[in-house]
Structure formats: structure tokens, C-alpha cells
Scaffold this motif. Sequence first.
Motif, PDB file in Angstrom:
ATOM      1  N   ALA A  38     -89.689  18.769   2.765  1.00 45.79           N
ATOM      2  CA  ALA A  38     -89.745  20.156   3.197  1.00 45.79           C
ATOM      3  C   ALA A  38     -89.104  20.292   4.566  1.00 45.79           C
ATOM      4  O   ALA A  38     -89.317  19.469   5.460  1.00 45.79           O
ATOM      5  N   LYS A  39     -88.315  21.329   4.728  1.00 43.63           N
ATOM      6  CA  LYS A  39     -87.643  21.557   6.004  1.00 43.63           C
ATOM      7  C   LYS A  39     -88.560  22.305   6.963  1.00 43.63           C
ATOM      8  O   LYS A  39     -89.375  23.135   6.550  1.00 43.63           O
ATOM      9  N   SER A  40     -88.391  22.033   8.239  1.00 42.55           N
ATOM     10  CA  SER A  40     -89.113  22.773   9.272  1.00 42.55           C
ATOM     11  C   SER A  40     -88.351  24.062   9.561  1.00 42.55           C
ATOM     12  O   SER A  40     -87.117  24.061   9.688  1.00 42.55           O
ATOM     13  N   THR A  41     -89.077  25.165   9.655  1.00 42.97           N
ATOM     14  CA  THR A  41     -88.448  26.466   9.859  1.00 42.97           C
ATOM     15  C   THR A  41     -88.598  26.919  11.302  1.00 42.97           C
ATOM     16  O   THR A  41     -89.676  26.827  11.887  1.00 42.97           O
ATOM     17  N   TYR A  42     -87.492  27.436  11.837  1.00 45.12           N
ATOM     18  CA  TYR A  42     -87.478  28.015  13.179  1.00 45.12           C
ATOM     19  C   TYR A  42     -86.973  29.455  13.075  1.00 45.12           C
ATOM     20  O   TYR A  42     -86.414  29.858  12.058  1.00 45.12           O
ATOM     21  N   ILE A  43     -87.179  30.192  14.139  1.00 42.88           N
ATOM     22  CA  ILE A  43     -86.781  31.597  14.180  1.00 42.88           C
ATOM     23  C   ILE A  43     -85.775  31.796  15.311  1.00 42.88           C
ATOM     24  O   ILE A  43     -85.966  31.281  16.418  1.00 42.88           O
TER      25      ILE A  43
ATOM     26  N   PRO B 212     -72.292  28.194  18.921  1.00 45.86           N
ATOM     27  CA  PRO B 212     -72.557  27.487  20.182  1.00 45.86           C
ATOM     28  C   PRO B 212     -74.017  27.536  20.606  1.00 45.86           C
ATOM     29  O   PRO B 212     -74.504  26.601  21.247  1.00 45.86           O
ATOM     30  N   PHE B 213     -74.735  28.596  20.226  1.00 47.00           N
ATOM     31  CA  PHE B 213     -76.158  28.628  20.561  1.00 47.00           C
ATOM     32  C   PHE B 213     -76.918  27.547  19.798  1.00 47.00           C
ATOM     33  O   PHE B 213     -77.772  26.845  20.363  1.00 47.00           O
ATOM     34  N   LEU B 214     -76.615  27.381  18.513  1.00 49.36           N
ATOM     35  CA  LEU B 214     -77.254  26.318  17.731  1.00 49.36           C
ATOM     36  C   LEU B 214     -76.907  24.940  18.289  1.00 49.36           C
ATOM     37  O   LEU B 214     -77.753  24.034  18.327  1.00 49.36           O
ATOM     38  N   GLU B 215     -75.675  24.788  18.741  1.00 52.39           N
ATOM     39  CA  GLU B 215     -75.272  23.510  19.350  1.00 52.39           C
ATOM     40  C   GLU B 215     -76.016  23.265  20.659  1.00 52.39           C
ATOM     41  O   GLU B 215     -76.382  22.127  20.981  1.00 52.39           O
ATOM     42  N   LYS B 216     -76.275  24.316  21.403  1.00 52.65           N
ATOM     43  CA  LYS B 216     -77.060  24.205  22.631  1.00 52.65           C
ATOM     44  C   LYS B 216     -78.494  23.787  22.296  1.00 52.65           C
ATOM     45  O   LYS B 216     -79.075  22.919  22.969  1.00 52.65           O
ATOM     46  N   CYS B 217     -79.058  24.379  21.234  1.00 56.06           N
ATOM     47  CA  CYS B 217     -80.411  24.001  20.800  1.00 56.06           C
ATOM     48  C   CYS B 217     -80.460  22.519  20.425  1.00 56.06           C
ATOM     49  O   CYS B 217     -81.445  21.825  20.701  1.00 56.06           O
ATOM     50  N   CYS B 218     -79.403  22.069  19.788  1.00 49.99           N
ATOM     51  CA  CYS B 218     -79.320  20.679  19.352  1.00 49.99           C
ATOM     52  C   CYS B 218     -79.445  19.717  20.533  1.00 49.99           C
ATOM     53  O   CYS B 218     -80.018  18.634  20.421  1.00 49.99           O
ATOM     54  N   VAL B 219     -78.948  20.144  21.692  1.00 52.00           N
ATOM     55  CA  VAL B 219     -78.944  19.306  22.890  1.00 52.00           C
ATOM     56  C   VAL B 219     -80.215  19.469  23.716  1.00 52.00           C
ATOM     57  O   VAL B 219     -80.707  18.512  24.317  1.00 52.00           O
ATOM     58  N   GLU B 220     -80.799  20.680  23.712  1.00 57.39           N
ATOM     59  CA  GLU B 220     -81.866  20.980  24.659  1.00 57.39           C
ATOM     60  C   GLU B 220     -83.273  21.038  24.058  1.00 57.39           C
ATOM     61  O   GLU B 220     -84.249  20.867  24.796  1.00 57.39           O
ATOM     62  N   VAL B 221     -83.409  21.300  22.778  1.00 57.45           N
ATOM     63  CA  VAL B 221     -84.738  21.462  22.178  1.00 57.45           C
ATOM     64  C   VAL B 221     -85.278  20.100  21.758  1.00 57.45           C
ATOM     65  O   VAL B 221     -84.662  19.406  20.927  1.00 57.45           O
ATOM     66  N   GLU B 222     -86.413  19.720  22.319  1.00 58.63           N
ATOM     67  CA  GLU B 222     -86.950  18.382  22.087  1.00 58.63           C
ATOM     68  C   GLU B 222     -87.178  18.096  20.612  1.00 58.63           C
ATOM     69  O   GLU B 222     -86.905  17.000  20.114  1.00 58.63           O
ATOM     70  N   GLN B 223     -87.704  19.102  19.880  1.00 58.86           N
ATOM     71  CA  GLN B 223     -87.977  18.890  18.458  1.00 58.86           C
ATOM     72  C   GLN B 223     -86.695  18.595  17.679  1.00 58.86           C
ATOM     73  O   GLN B 223     -86.724  17.866  16.687  1.00 58.86           O
ATOM     74  N   TRP B 224     -85.574  19.161  18.105  1.00 56.38           N
ATOM     75  CA  TRP B 224     -84.302  18.917  17.433  1.00 56.38           C
ATOM     76  C   TRP B 224     -83.685  17.606  17.898  1.00 56.38           C
ATOM     77  O   TRP B 224     -83.131  16.857  17.099  1.00 56.38           O
TER      78      TRP B 224
ATOM     79  N   GLY C 258     -79.591  13.737  15.739  1.00 52.62           N
ATOM     80  CA  GLY C 258     -78.207  14.141  15.528  1.00 52.62           C
ATOM     81  C   GLY C 258     -78.046  15.326  14.591  1.00 52.62           C
ATOM     82  O   GLY C 258     -78.971  15.729  13.883  1.00 52.62           O
ATOM     83  N   GLU C 259     -76.810  15.858  14.569  1.00 56.54           N
ATOM     84  CA  GLU C 259     -76.533  17.080  13.826  1.00 56.54           C
ATOM     85  C   GLU C 259     -76.781  16.932  12.332  1.00 56.54           C
ATOM     86  O   GLU C 259     -77.327  17.825  11.688  1.00 56.54           O
ATOM     87  N   GLU C 260     -76.379  15.814  11.753  1.00 55.67           N
ATOM     88  CA  GLU C 260     -76.550  15.638  10.305  1.00 55.67           C
ATOM     89  C   GLU C 260     -78.020  15.666   9.925  1.00 55.67           C
ATOM     90  O   GLU C 260     -78.412  16.285   8.914  1.00 55.67           O
ATOM     91  N   ALA C 261     -78.862  15.008  10.728  1.00 56.51           N
ATOM     92  CA  ALA C 261     -80.300  15.010  10.450  1.00 56.51           C
ATOM     93  C   ALA C 261     -80.888  16.399  10.615  1.00 56.51           C
ATOM     94  O   ALA C 261     -81.761  16.821   9.831  1.00 56.51           O
ATOM     95  N   ILE C 262     -80.420  17.132  11.615  1.00 55.73           N
ATOM     96  CA  ILE C 262     -80.910  18.493  11.817  1.00 55.73           C
ATOM     97  C   ILE C 262     -80.548  19.366  10.627  1.00 55.73           C
ATOM     98  O   ILE C 262     -81.376  20.148  10.132  1.00 55.73           O
ATOM     99  N   ARG C 263     -79.336  19.229  10.142  1.00 56.34           N
ATOM    100  CA  ARG C 263     -78.914  20.038   8.991  1.00 56.34           C
ATOM    101  C   ARG C 263     -79.749  19.743   7.749  1.00 56.34           C
ATOM    102  O   ARG C 263     -79.960  20.624   6.911  1.00 56.34           O
ATOM    103  N   SER C 264     -80.247  18.530   7.631  1.00 55.32           N
ATOM    104  CA  SER C 264     -81.027  18.167   6.446  1.00 55.32           C
ATOM    105  C   SER C 264     -82.511  18.475   6.592  1.00 55.32           C
ATOM    106  O   SER C 264     -83.224  18.554   5.584  1.00 55.32           O
TER     107      SER C 264
ATOM    108  N   ASP D 235     -70.376  25.836   7.973  1.00 51.95           N
ATOM    109  CA  ASP D 235     -69.631  25.175   9.031  1.00 51.95           C
ATOM    110  C   ASP D 235     -70.591  24.615  10.081  1.00 51.95           C
ATOM    111  O   ASP D 235     -71.173  25.361  10.877  1.00 51.95           O
ATOM    112  N   GLY D 236     -70.766  23.315  10.076  1.00 53.01           N
ATOM    113  CA  GLY D 236     -71.614  22.669  11.073  1.00 53.01           C
ATOM    114  C   GLY D 236     -73.038  23.175  11.057  1.00 53.01           C
ATOM    115  O   GLY D 236     -73.643  23.375  10.002  1.00 53.01           O
ATOM    116  N   LEU D 237     -73.581  23.412  12.232  1.00 53.25           N
ATOM    117  CA  LEU D 237     -74.982  23.822  12.343  1.00 53.25           C
ATOM    118  C   LEU D 237     -75.248  25.227  11.809  1.00 53.25           C
ATOM    119  O   LEU D 237     -76.413  25.597  11.603  1.00 53.25           O
TER     120      LEU D 237
END
Length: 383
Positions: A2-7, A54-66, A71-77, A119-121
Motif C-alpha cells: 500500500a502506498k502512503s498518501t500525501y496532500i 520542481p516542488f516535488l523534487e524539492k520535497c524529495c530532498v527536504e521531507v524526511e519521510q521521503w 531515492g526517486e524510484e522508491a518514492i514513485r513506488s 514524467d519523473g515525480l
Amino acid sequence: MAKSTYIIAGDIGGTNSRFSLHLPGQREHLCMQIYANEKALRDAPDFHHATLKPFLEKCCVEVEQWKSLGGEEAIRSQVQVVACLATAGPVKTNNTVFMTNMGDRGQVIDGNEIEKCQDGLLSVVVRCKLVNDFVGQGYGILDLNLVNECVELVPGSIAKIDHLGPKACVGAGTGLGECFLTKSSLRPELGYECYPSEGGHADFVPRGVLEVQLLEYLKEKFDCDNRVSVERVVSGRGLANVYEFLAQYFPERVDIDVHEQFLNASDQQGRVIGENAEKKGSLTALATEIMLSAYGAEVGNACLKFLPTGGMFVTGGLTPKNIGMIQGKDSLFMKAYLDKGRMNPLLETIPLFAVLTEDVGLRGARVCAEREFNARTQSNGVH
């Protein structure tokens, strides 16, 4: 798995796009970013690549849960996002909007295209609902601390609030927006429902001889035979329109340095006028006075239409920036607001607030995204 959902909440104005990431049910954001549209859209193929990616990419770098996912591939899955974008324009039934105030030719935002994009995130966005920006503002005013984040323009406004009565919101920023909210008297526990309006495109009505000349100037500028909308005067771009008229009407009063800044300011011309509005006797001061008088008159008009006994809230970026010229019974804003003849006593009973915070639309977009999340949870079993 199950995927984790964010808003994601988005407040998309003509000048800036604001985004925030949240966990469902949490007001506090995990990440937030503001993008200047003119700069962001310059080289991007569409709106979501210019800002949301770019906002999603920023989240990828700054949000601890992400970050912890590796990495991006794991986040996408493992992550999915429900988004709501409150956009400055009328939203069509097919979940698209054409934003007339974004760029020289406007900008289409398509929620369906965002949902389909892989396309990406951007692929983590499973739902992207578009709402009118003032639907966002409307739900956002429900989240305000009236003592700390508002100014009572009519004394005793907090005590005057009818908690079953309609609410309304008028706000000037890049453009002029309006909305209203109602609560069922039979099921008040369900809370307020917000409805969009295009009241900012109602007719501008001159209130003096100089404004009659302004109307004629605007009719010629925008190639209108009979009328122009009040947004052409009451907004950041409206402020620029008023100054432009005054500079032609009173050429001997033009400040050469300020005028040069104005001509080179692109879509920030209104800001140049606002930054020079305190120069007594200047055209920038006069332009601001005309705009604020028309602003007060339009807020009064909206009160007569909606009778918002639950409160009228004056929002938008121009409100906190000009609060010193808005509040007070002798301000041009309040004089115009109360200049309604036989209806003046009625307007004095309406709770009237100036909102000092500029994140109201973002707060409301989060509320709308929460609703989408809850709807998906009930129908699809989202975790």
C-alpha cells in the motif's frame, strides 16, 4: 504494498504559485515553496513542469519521510499524492482552467493532464482537482484567527458575527476575486460550503469626474464600447492602469524616475506604484487613492448582494500592503464602503474584516485536498 498518501495544496495566482505538502489531517506543512510564474514558465512546456515538478523534487530532498525511502524510484513506488490547486480563473467542468492573468497570452492548467503525466515525480500525483482560487480563499477564511490575523474594519465585528449567516470574501491581488459561503440552517453541523464568483468582472462605476475620464480611457485601452470590469481598477494591474491614465492626464506631474521604473517593470508595474504611494501629492499616491476608493465601493456592493452576516473578509495581497489606508472610518476605502445612501445603516451591521495573512488561499486548498483524500479513502480504501 500500500502506498502512503500525501496532500499537496496549491494557491495559483497570476503572479506567484504557492505549494505546500501535508500529511492527511495535518495543518502544518512538511514542505512549502513559492514560484514566480513569469520566471518559472519562461522555459517550461506547461504549468506542471514549470512548478509542480520542481516542488516535488524539492520535497524529495527536504521531507524526511521521503528522504528515508532512498531515492526517486522508491518514492514513485511507495508514495501517492492527492492535490488541489486553487487557480485564479473559472474552472471548467472538465477540470481545466484558462488563467487570463498568467503571462501575456494566459495559461491553461489541466488537472487531467497532471494526473496522467508519468514524467519523473509527477507520476505520484493520482488526483489533481482544480478549484477557483476564491473557493480556496473562502475555505481559508474559516481557518483564520480573527484576533491575530485580521483587523476589524467595522468596530465590534467579531461580536456581530451570525454563526448561521452567509460569509463572503473579496480580495485584490494580481486580479480581483470574490466568493460566498453558506451553511444549512437545517444541518449546521455540516459546516460552510463555498461557491465561486466572477464578481471581479462586474462593471466599474465611476464615483467622480476624474473617474469618469478614467473609465473613458480604459474603454479605449481595452477596446470596450460600453463598460470595463472593476478588476481593471481594483487589482495590482488595475493600479498600473490607473497610474498610466493619470500620467497621460497630468503629464506635468510625472516623476521621471518613478515613471522610468514603471515602464521597465513588466508585470510588476503595480508594485512600483505601491512602493511609491506614500509620496504626498504624487501621481502614485493619487492612483493608490483611486484604487482603494473603488476597492471599498466594490466590497460594499458585495455586502449588499450577499448580506454576509457571518462576516465579509477582505483578502488578497493588496489588503495587508495598504492596511494603513484601508482601516479607519475616515479612510477612502471605508468612506466608499459606506457610501450606499439608504443602505448605510445596513452595512454598519455587517461584520467586516481585513485579512493580514497572505496564505489564506493555500489554507483553503489544503481543506479541498483533504476532501478529495477523504472521498478517495471511502471509495478506494486509500491508506
